[in-house]
Scaffold this active site. Structure first.
Site, PDB file in Angstrom:
ATOM      1  N   ALA A   1      -2.183  -6.596   1.083  1.00  0.00           N
ATOM      2  CA  ALA A   1      -2.407  -8.094   1.284  1.00  0.00           C
ATOM      3  C   ALA A   1      -2.313  -8.244   2.881  1.00  0.00           C
ATOM      4  O   ALA A   1      -2.907  -9.207   3.418  1.00  0.00           O
ATOM      5  CB  ALA A   1      -1.529  -9.102   0.436  1.00  0.00           C
ATOM      6  N   HIS A   2      -1.187  -7.887   3.224  1.00  0.00           N
ATOM      7  CA  HIS A   2      -0.801  -8.354   4.731  1.00  0.00           C
ATOM      8  C   HIS A   2      -1.765  -7.886   5.783  1.00  0.00           C
ATOM      9  O   HIS A   2      -1.596  -8.239   6.849  1.00  0.00           O
ATOM     10  CB  HIS A   2       0.746  -7.936   4.886  1.00  0.00           C
ATOM     11  CG  HIS A   2       0.973  -6.831   5.442  1.00  0.00           C
ATOM     12  ND1 HIS A   2       0.995  -6.550   6.907  1.00  0.00           N
ATOM     13  CD2 HIS A   2       0.987  -5.559   4.585  1.00  0.00           C
ATOM     14  CE1 HIS A   2       1.357  -5.011   6.883  1.00  0.00           C
ATOM     15  NE2 HIS A   2       1.236  -4.539   5.592  1.00  0.00           N
TER      16      HIS A   2
ATOM     17  N   THR B   1       8.981  -7.055 -13.075  1.00  0.00           N
ATOM     18  CA  THR B   1       8.583  -8.477 -12.857  1.00  0.00           C
ATOM     19  C   THR B   1       7.308  -8.552 -11.698  1.00  0.00           C
ATOM     20  O   THR B   1       7.711  -8.181 -10.596  1.00  0.00           O
ATOM     21  CB  THR B   1       9.706  -9.422 -12.795  1.00  0.00           C
ATOM     22  OG1 THR B   1      10.522  -9.251 -13.864  1.00  0.00           O
ATOM     23  CG2 THR B   1       8.883 -10.926 -12.797  1.00  0.00           C
TER      24      THR B   1
ATOM     25  N   CYS C   1       7.399   6.939  23.241  1.00  0.00           N
ATOM     26  CA  CYS C   1       8.545   7.221  24.198  1.00  0.00           C
ATOM     27  C   CYS C   1       9.796   6.891  23.643  1.00  0.00           C
ATOM     28  O   CYS C   1      10.831   7.154  24.040  1.00  0.00           O
ATOM     29  CB  CYS C   1       8.239   6.415  25.516  1.00  0.00           C
ATOM     30  SG  CYS C   1       8.936   7.077  26.763  1.00  0.00           S
TER      31      CYS C   1
ATOM     32  N   ASN D   1      -6.247   3.659  10.645  1.00  0.00           N
ATOM     33  CA  ASN D   1      -5.481   2.476  11.227  1.00  0.00           C
ATOM     34  C   ASN D   1      -5.482   2.782  12.635  1.00  0.00           C
ATOM     35  O   ASN D   1      -5.180   1.673  13.400  1.00  0.00           O
ATOM     36  CB  ASN D   1      -4.216   2.706  10.582  1.00  0.00           C
ATOM     37  CG  ASN D   1      -3.322   3.809  10.688  1.00  0.00           C
ATOM     38  OD1 ASN D   1      -3.931   4.985  10.259  1.00  0.00           O
ATOM     39  ND2 ASN D   1      -2.148   3.815  11.016  1.00  0.00           N
TER      40      ASN D   1
ATOM     41  N   ALA E   1       0.711  -1.441  -0.099  1.00  0.00           N
ATOM     42  CA  ALA E   1      -0.001  -0.160   0.039  1.00  0.00           C
ATOM     43  C   ALA E   1       0.747   1.341  -0.102  1.00  0.00           C
ATOM     44  O   ALA E   1       0.235   2.334  -0.460  1.00  0.00           O
ATOM     45  CB  ALA E   1      -1.108  -0.080   1.152  1.00  0.00           C
ATOM     46  N   THR E   2       2.184   1.295   0.625  1.00  0.00           N
ATOM     47  CA  THR E   2       2.715   2.443   0.564  1.00  0.00           C
ATOM     48  C   THR E   2       3.080   2.625  -0.985  1.00  0.00           C
ATOM     49  O   THR E   2       3.160   3.808  -1.317  1.00  0.00           O
ATOM     50  CB  THR E   2       4.185   2.217   1.450  1.00  0.00           C
ATOM     51  OG1 THR E   2       3.872   2.149   2.668  1.00  0.00           O
ATOM     52  CG2 THR E   2       5.204   3.338   1.074  1.00  0.00           C
TER      53      THR E   2
END
Lengths: 403, 137
Positions: A202-203, A242, A327, A153, A73-74
């Site tokens: 996907a993850h 690829t 922190c 998120n 996604a990045t």
């Protein structure tokens, strides 16, 4: 029950064994390059990719030709934002996003600013939602893209995507959404929601790491993005390289499983999440962060006042959770998402995010409640702030020496 | 990030948690840090007529390393003279607890808390506070 218990499913999810099973042949026997057109090894790999493309498209109501596979996604966020900026720079140079976006969106926008673009970072309301009137007021004739995440998120709030995309389109801009946390968890439909570009990974949906996709609308309007990687012209020329065939097959399978199980899973998880939340907010001075009506079913973000998040996580060592406290970072800055809700720094430091998932059981949630309660109580016994609160001392009246 | 065994030990079994009577002239209280920064330490010492620290207590809002640093500080303070207590250096705490660089500020805070407690005691007893000109590592 296995200890430690994994409750950080917004960070990543374990891979579903069914996904792994689908992927395995593509590492060994079906190893071909999907771009090899001259022999069966290539054809078999391409078939796997094509099938996965259909599986991904189906989950978000898209056409398979609109799916561009990426490394995650990045990359999808970067390709969408920088790619739209480059492609449409003759039309305008203004992008609108929000302050609670993922860093992949925020930093891609900062990059656009360096290239001479103008970016408006919209604030959010106290509940984490975008104020539609503020969005509309920010639209200009120069605005080419509005990018607002689907589900957050950290706090799980779901933005009013249909309304936001309608405003973007009214002013002739494209609408893009980082839907990493929403796809596969709640129904997402690119046509009903008016989405022109959508990033997914996907993850986060029980698939493998290192693979994701960008949905790019082909009709009404036909959207194009300038490739950010030069090479063999794969993926309709928008993303060379690829194809990661086993990863793509895994992403496809993960999407198919989410499509089949999402509805019942969402119900099951929201029941467990509500159970966790109501058991924990029984504790004095604990607060749920973000809008509690419009949100993802599996996320709870709770601040336990007068205890510090990282210290709390250490006490809850049997639970894998995440904290808005930072922190460990040199800046000592707590979560920018929580701060943008107007939370004071000390409450942001005191927050814990619980992210439930497909493999979370009720027994685990019950255990998590016990561990969290005990840990909060233990740390409050150690907390000078808790003692002062109990003595009725107004902490704001103290002159703290910031360090 | 993994914590050292000593940090985990102090965190799990913190020594000398509690509160001393801050109105007593024998007690010095140091309250350092800020809630916004995610660390607040309160360290208290009780001092006898020979300027020896007979008791020390702490309460800390903060991460595991902050709690461990203050717990260790109270252990070291007990039985020390005020003069020796002033010599406790934050790097001694870093070394003892094997704190990583991002947690050094926890040891700095503990040293500040010790000095603040001593100065509170001095001021209460008509003595001038000791200015610390040390530059932290």
């Amino acid at each position: 029950m296995n200890i430690p218990i994994y409750l950080d499913n917004n960070a990543t999810t374990p891979m579903d064994p069914r996904v792994l099973e689908a992927m395995l042949p593509y590492f060994t026997t079906k190893f071909g390059n999907a771009a090899s057109r001259n022999h069966p090894f290539g054809w078999v790999a391409e078939e796997g990719v094509d099938y996965a493309r259909e599986q991904v498209a189906k989950l978000i109501g898209a056409n398979e030709k609109e799916i561009i596979f990426t490394s995650g996604a990045t990359e999808s966020d970067n390709l969408a934002i920088k790619g739209v900026f480059e492609m449409y720079k003759d039309k305008g140079n203004h992008i609108i996003t929000t302050v609670t976006e993922h860093k992949a969106v925020l930093d891609a926008c900062k990059h656009v600013e360096k290239l001479g673009g103008k970016v408006t970072y919209l604030p959010v309301k106290e509940d984490g939602l975008v104020d539609l009137a503020v969005l509309e007021a920010a639209m200009t004739p120069e605005t080419i893209l509005v990018s607002v995440m689907y589900g957050n998120n950290e706090i799980g709030v779901i933005q009013p995507i249909k309304e936001i995309s309608a405003i973007a389109h009214k002013y002739g801009a494209l609408f893009m959404t980082d839907a990493v946390q929403a796809v596969g968890k709640i129904p997402v439909d690119v046509n009903a929601d008016g989405i022109d570009l959508l990033a997914l990974s996907a993850h986060k949906i029980y698939g493998p790491k290192g693979v994701g996709a960008l949905y790019v609308r082909r009709k009404g309007p036909r959207v194009k993005v300038t490739a950010q990687m030069d090479g063999g012209g794969h993926e309709r020329g928008m993303r060379s390289g690829t194809l990661n065939v086993p990863g793509i097959v895994g992403l496809g399978k993960a999407c198919e499983l989410c499509g089949l199980e999402m509805e019942s899973e969402a119900k099951r998880l929201s029941v467990l999440r509500d159970k966790l939340e109501s058991a924990l907010t029984v504790l004095e001075e604990s607060y749920v962060n973000g809008n509690v009506e419009h949100r993802l079913p599996h996320v709870a973000n709770i601040s336990f006042k007068y205890v510090e998040g990282e210290g709390l996580m250490m006490a809850m060592k049997d639970l894998a959770v995440s904290s808005g406290s930072a922190c460990t970072s040199a800046s000592l800055e707590p979560s920018y998402v929580l701060k943008s809700l107007g939370l004071s720094d000390d409450l942001a430091h005191s927050s814990i995010r619980f992210g439930l998932g497909r493999f979370t059981t009720e027994e685990e949630v019950d255990y998590a409640v016990e561990v969290t309660k005990n840990s909060v109580n233990h740390l409050r016994e150690l907390s000078p702030l808790w003692e002062m609160f109990k003595e009725g001392i107004d902490l704001d009246s103290i002159e703290w020496a910031e360090h | 990030m993994a914590y050292s065994d000593k940090v985990i030990d102090h965190y799990t079994n913190p020594r000398n948690v509690g509160t001393l009577d801050k109105s007593s002239h024998k007690v010095g209280t140091g309250l350092v840090g800020a809630p916004e920064c995610g660390d607040v330490m309160r360290l208290q010492i009780e001092v006898d007529d020979n300027n020896v620290i007979t008791d020390a207590k702490f309460k800390t809002f903060g991460c595991g390393s902050a709690i461990a640093s203050s717990s260790l500080a109270t252990e070291w303070l007990k039985g020390k003279s005020i003069d020796d207590a002033m010599k406790i250096d934050n790097m001694d705490i870093v070394e003892e607890l094997a704190l990583p660089p991002v947690k050094i500020h926890c040891s700095v805070l503990a040293e500040d808390a010790i000095k603040a407690a001593i100065n509170d005691f001095r001021v209460k007893n008509g003595l001038a506070p000791i200015e610390s000109e040390k530059v932290h590592h």
